[in-house]
Design a protein around this motif. Sequence first.
Motif, PDB file in Angstrom:
ATOM      1  N   LEU A  22       0.835  -1.196   0.000  1.00 42.27           N
ATOM      2  CA  LEU A  22       0.000   0.000   0.000  1.00 42.27           C
ATOM      3  C   LEU A  22       0.873   1.251   0.000  1.00 42.27           C
ATOM      4  N   ILE A  23       0.337   2.314  -0.583  1.00 42.07           N
ATOM      5  CA  ILE A  23       1.047   3.593  -0.583  1.00 42.07           C
ATOM      6  C   ILE A  23       0.706   4.300   0.720  1.00 42.07           C
ATOM      7  N   VAL A  24       1.585   4.206   1.682  1.00 43.73           N
ATOM      8  CA  VAL A  24       1.383   4.835   2.985  1.00 43.73           C
ATOM      9  C   VAL A  24       2.486   5.856   3.175  1.00 43.73           C
ATOM     10  N   LYS A  25       2.104   7.132   3.169  1.00 40.89           N
ATOM     11  CA  LYS A  25       3.086   8.209   3.240  1.00 40.89           C
ATOM     12  C   LYS A  25       3.386   8.564   4.690  1.00 40.89           C
ATOM     13  N   ASP A  26       4.643   8.827   4.956  1.00 41.54           N
ATOM     14  CA  ASP A  26       5.063   9.199   6.300  1.00 41.54           C
ATOM     15  C   ASP A  26       4.830  10.691   6.485  1.00 41.54           C
ATOM     16  N   LYS A  27       3.758  11.031   7.187  1.00 44.04           N
ATOM     17  CA  LYS A  27       3.428  12.434   7.385  1.00 44.04           C
ATOM     18  C   LYS A  27       3.490  12.780   8.864  1.00 44.04           C
ATOM     19  N   ILE A  28       3.034  13.982   9.162  1.00 43.80           N
ATOM     20  CA  ILE A  28       3.096  14.467  10.530  1.00 43.80           C
ATOM     21  C   ILE A  28       2.121  13.689  11.400  1.00 43.80           C
ATOM     22  N   GLY A  29       2.565  13.331  12.591  1.00 40.83           N
ATOM     23  CA  GLY A  29       1.683  12.665  13.526  1.00 40.83           C
ATOM     24  C   GLY A  29       1.529  11.190  13.246  1.00 40.83           C
ATOM     25  N   LYS A  30       0.603  10.564  13.978  1.00 40.85           N
ATOM     26  CA  LYS A  30       0.355   9.139  13.828  1.00 40.85           C
ATOM     27  C   LYS A  30      -0.460   8.877  12.571  1.00 40.85           C
ATOM     28  N   SER A  31      -0.212   7.758  11.934  1.00 41.90           N
ATOM     29  CA  SER A  31      -0.960   7.419  10.723  1.00 41.90           C
ATOM     30  C   SER A  31      -1.011   5.914  10.571  1.00 41.90           C
ATOM     31  N   GLY A  32      -1.913   5.455   9.705  1.00 45.32           N
ATOM     32  CA  GLY A  32      -2.028   4.034   9.440  1.00 45.32           C
ATOM     33  C   GLY A  32      -3.175   3.759   8.509  1.00 45.32           C
ATOM     34  N   PRO A  33      -3.134   2.645   7.760  1.00 46.23           N
ATOM     35  CA  PRO A  33      -4.186   2.331   6.791  1.00 46.23           C
ATOM     36  C   PRO A  33      -5.381   1.619   7.423  1.00 46.23           C
ATOM     37  N   TYR A  34      -6.556   1.841   6.830  1.00 46.38           N
ATOM     38  CA  TYR A  34      -7.761   1.103   7.185  1.00 46.38           C
ATOM     39  C   TYR A  34      -8.620   0.966   5.933  1.00 46.38           C
ATOM     40  N   VAL A  35      -9.614   0.066   5.976  1.00 47.52           N
ATOM     41  CA  VAL A  35     -10.443  -0.250   4.811  1.00 47.52           C
ATOM     42  C   VAL A  35     -11.910  -0.035   5.165  1.00 47.52           C
ATOM     43  N   LYS A  36     -12.659   0.558   4.223  1.00 47.59           N
ATOM     44  CA  LYS A  36     -14.108   0.703   4.366  1.00 47.59           C
ATOM     45  C   LYS A  36     -14.783  -0.074   3.241  1.00 47.59           C
ATOM     46  N   LEU A  37     -15.824  -0.833   3.596  1.00 55.16           N
ATOM     47  CA  LEU A  37     -16.594  -1.627   2.643  1.00 55.16           C
ATOM     48  C   LEU A  37     -17.999  -1.043   2.535  1.00 55.16           C
ATOM     49  N   TYR A  38     -18.495  -0.942   1.297  1.00 55.22           N
ATOM     50  CA  TYR A  38     -19.840  -0.433   1.048  1.00 55.22           C
ATOM     51  C   TYR A  38     -20.598  -1.473   0.218  1.00 55.22           C
ATOM     52  N   TYR A  39     -21.789  -1.860   0.712  1.00 52.20           N
ATOM     53  CA  TYR A  39     -22.619  -2.827  -0.014  1.00 52.20           C
ATOM     54  C   TYR A  39     -24.070  -2.441   0.211  1.00 52.20           C
ATOM     55  N   GLY A  40     -24.752  -2.052  -0.873  1.00 46.46           N
ATOM     56  CA  GLY A  40     -26.099  -1.531  -0.710  1.00 46.46           C
ATOM     57  C   GLY A  40     -26.069  -0.272   0.131  1.00 46.46           C
ATOM     58  N   LYS A  41     -26.867  -0.234   1.186  1.00 48.67           N
ATOM     59  CA  LYS A  41     -26.875   0.913   2.088  1.00 48.67           C
ATOM     60  C   LYS A  41     -26.009   0.693   3.318  1.00 48.67           C
ATOM     61  N   ALA A  42     -25.355  -0.462   3.411  1.00 48.64           N
ATOM     62  CA  ALA A  42     -24.536  -0.783   4.582  1.00 48.64           C
ATOM     63  C   ALA A  42     -23.075  -0.435   4.328  1.00 48.64           C
ATOM     64  N   SER A  43     -22.381  -0.062   5.385  1.00 46.39           N
ATOM     65  CA  SER A  43     -20.948   0.210   5.299  1.00 46.39           C
ATOM     66  C   SER A  43     -20.260  -0.360   6.536  1.00 46.39           C
ATOM     67  N   LYS A  44     -19.054  -0.858   6.358  1.00 48.45           N
ATOM     68  CA  LYS A  44     -18.262  -1.439   7.444  1.00 48.45           C
ATOM     69  C   LYS A  44     -16.848  -0.864   7.381  1.00 48.45           C
ATOM     70  N   ARG A  45     -16.142  -0.922   8.521  1.00 51.43           N
ATOM     71  CA  ARG A  45     -14.798  -0.346   8.593  1.00 51.43           C
ATOM     72  C   ARG A  45     -13.903  -1.230   9.445  1.00 51.43           C
ATOM     73  N   THR A  46     -12.687  -1.448   8.965  1.00 49.26           N
ATOM     74  CA  THR A  46     -11.701  -2.167   9.765  1.00 49.26           C
ATOM     75  C   THR A  46     -11.066  -1.210  10.769  1.00 49.26           C
ATOM     76  N   LYS A  47     -10.282  -1.750  11.644  1.00 51.69           N
ATOM     77  CA  LYS A  47      -9.505  -0.910  12.546  1.00 51.69           C
ATOM     78  C   LYS A  47      -8.303  -0.329  11.792  1.00 51.69           C
ATOM     79  N   THR A  48      -7.691   0.670  12.375  1.00 49.01           N
ATOM     80  CA  THR A  48      -6.496   1.275  11.795  1.00 49.01           C
ATOM     81  C   THR A  48      -5.262   0.545  12.310  1.00 49.01           C
ATOM     82  N   VAL A  49      -4.425   0.122  11.375  1.00 44.98           N
ATOM     83  CA  VAL A  49      -3.183  -0.560  11.737  1.00 44.98           C
ATOM     84  C   VAL A  49      -2.064   0.471  11.756  1.00 44.98           C
ATOM     85  N   SER A  50      -1.168   0.377  12.727  1.00 48.34           N
ATOM     86  CA  SER A  50      -0.071   1.332  12.828  1.00 48.34           C
ATOM     87  C   SER A  50       0.749   1.334  11.550  1.00 48.34           C
TER      88      SER A  50
END
Length: 693
Positions: free
Chosen positions: A361-389
Amino acid sequence: MLIEKIELQGFSLGSRPPILGHHGIRWATSGNQRIMHLGFDWDTTEINIMLSAKMSKPLSGTARIVINSIHVKGDLLLMPILDGKAILYSFLSAPEVRIGVAFGSGGSQSLPATELPGVSSWLVKLATDTLSKRMVEPHRQCLALPASDLQKKAVGGVLCITVLSARKICSSSKGSPSRRHKCSAIDSKEEDQLENKELQTFVEIELEELTRRTNVRTGYNPNWNSTFNMILHDNAGILRFHLYECTPGSVKYDYLTSCEIKMRYSPDDSTIFWAMGPDSTVIAERAELCGKETEMTVPFEGVNLGELTVKVVLKEWHFADGSHSLTSFNLSTQNSLDEASISLSKTGRKICVTVVEGKDLIVKDKIGKSGPYVKLYYGKASKRTKTVSYTSNPVWNRKFEFDEIGGGEYLKIKCHQEETFGDESVGSARVNLEGLIEGLKRDVNIPLEKVSSGELRLQIEAVRVQDFEGSKNSHASSGDGWIELVLIEARDLVAADLGGTSDPYVRVHYGDLKRSTKIMYKTLNPKWHQTLEFPDDGSPLELHVKDHNALLPTSNIGDCVVEYQMLPPNEMADKWIPLQGVKQGEIHIQITRKKPELEKKPSSGSELSPAKMHHQISDQVKQMMIKLQSLVDNDDLEGVSKSLSELESLHETQEDYMVQLEMEQALLLNKINEIGQEILNSSPSFSRRVTFP
């Protein structure tokens, strides 16, 4: 710089305006568009923007950052549109930005009033990037010029968007410069003859966080004619249209290109629409009243990638005082809206999606804490993973469940990087969920779109929910009909033979019943055009595409499940379904839930008339013949013998009721004769003129 969090505490730009055209003004013409070139110079020390920054380790406490001067200098472009009723404005290139910063204490646990390294350069970069994204060519802002009522502020609106058609689009696999030149050179006669059977596309419409998609259409010049309602939460917005290609046998949709239309409310209750035209020209339209249709043809981004025609209607604007502007809406458009707004029905299954991990994944080192997470959309529902360091190869192993929706709904994925000053997108994708087989888990790697690298690993499976109410009702009510399945054709099948071809046929499993199509020899694109029928008892309908071998065992070249339980009675569904378990291939089928005409149930204690009973027996005979054919195909001699006995019994019952029907017919005719004779006897004058037979 180690800043964990930053907050805005005060904001004032002062009263000193920028200097425009200090070194003169120059007019130019691009096509039919007049453009004013002038200098922009804003140098002020009256600005006062106060920020409070919370520091992270090894520092601690807070620091106060004060922006006390700013200097922005660049070349500005002004483009009058709509007969001078509005102006588009932008910088010709990224302007020069300088920012003056002072530091102060932030409280009892604050840092000393010393300069934090990198703050000034970071603020300059932030301002430059923001201007580049919003006001540097080809990104333009719009200013409406008519006099306005300052008490009336538009805060949102209701849109109706119709995606009509596209012209001269190209497949991602055929996107070379020479191929694109060929697409752009198609004349009107060739358009009618040219039909790319392999190119299947759909359009996704995006407005803020809301997305909608059209159906899939085939060819270089697809016609969708799909209408959607969408909501705008401001007095301006951007409609983005993303074109995707459906690759046969793939779970992923390939992004081809995009275009966009911008809109803005004008204080005279009109709406301005504008977009980038060919060769950086401007396409602008003005809808004087709400409810007026505006049709625009906008080129896709890129060289010779075709154009999209859409129809946009701003139905109403909402204002801050609670009022709204509303006019009558075209009836035909409203009817199509009603059809397009029908909610998608659930199938009675759960879609289980496990977001396993990400890679590169393209994860840029910027100011402060950061980390990737994923959001899923299906119909009207949406889900989100936790943020990994902070990592470019995160592992989530997070499982989500969605209620499966019929009608070809797809799974939309967005991958983000969480940042202190706002999350940033690091890719997105769409996943085709059509044809999932219960009990078969698919482990797929999905490349992310619109980024140079990165992919997500997903595990997807479908699970039947036994106590699903809609599924129960559907199955229970389907016992008096039958399923008509037409196996039309398949394409791009896997080559199972050494010669690069296959001998495909389809093995159909419907509950305990099994049927097969004829074998088509030495082809990867077979055409069967074969119709099969099954009693409608709600059983799963599975298709297994096989390669026939005379001596060796048959090999499997793809499977899929046909969802039919939620189909309306006597309405046919036509669909292409991707095959699972193989790299490519899809099958074209038509399916109908056939049901006899619904009749009123007899009251308690009453019996069916002979005519109705005859109709019921005919349906039973038809279903028995379907069952008998299946038993013959499976060499079930015992079942065949039993079914023949039942069939003979039904024929005898049918003959008895036919005799009874003939007797009742004779009695009815006799009764008519008696009544006629009584009429003649009671009227002598009439009997002299008419002789009743």
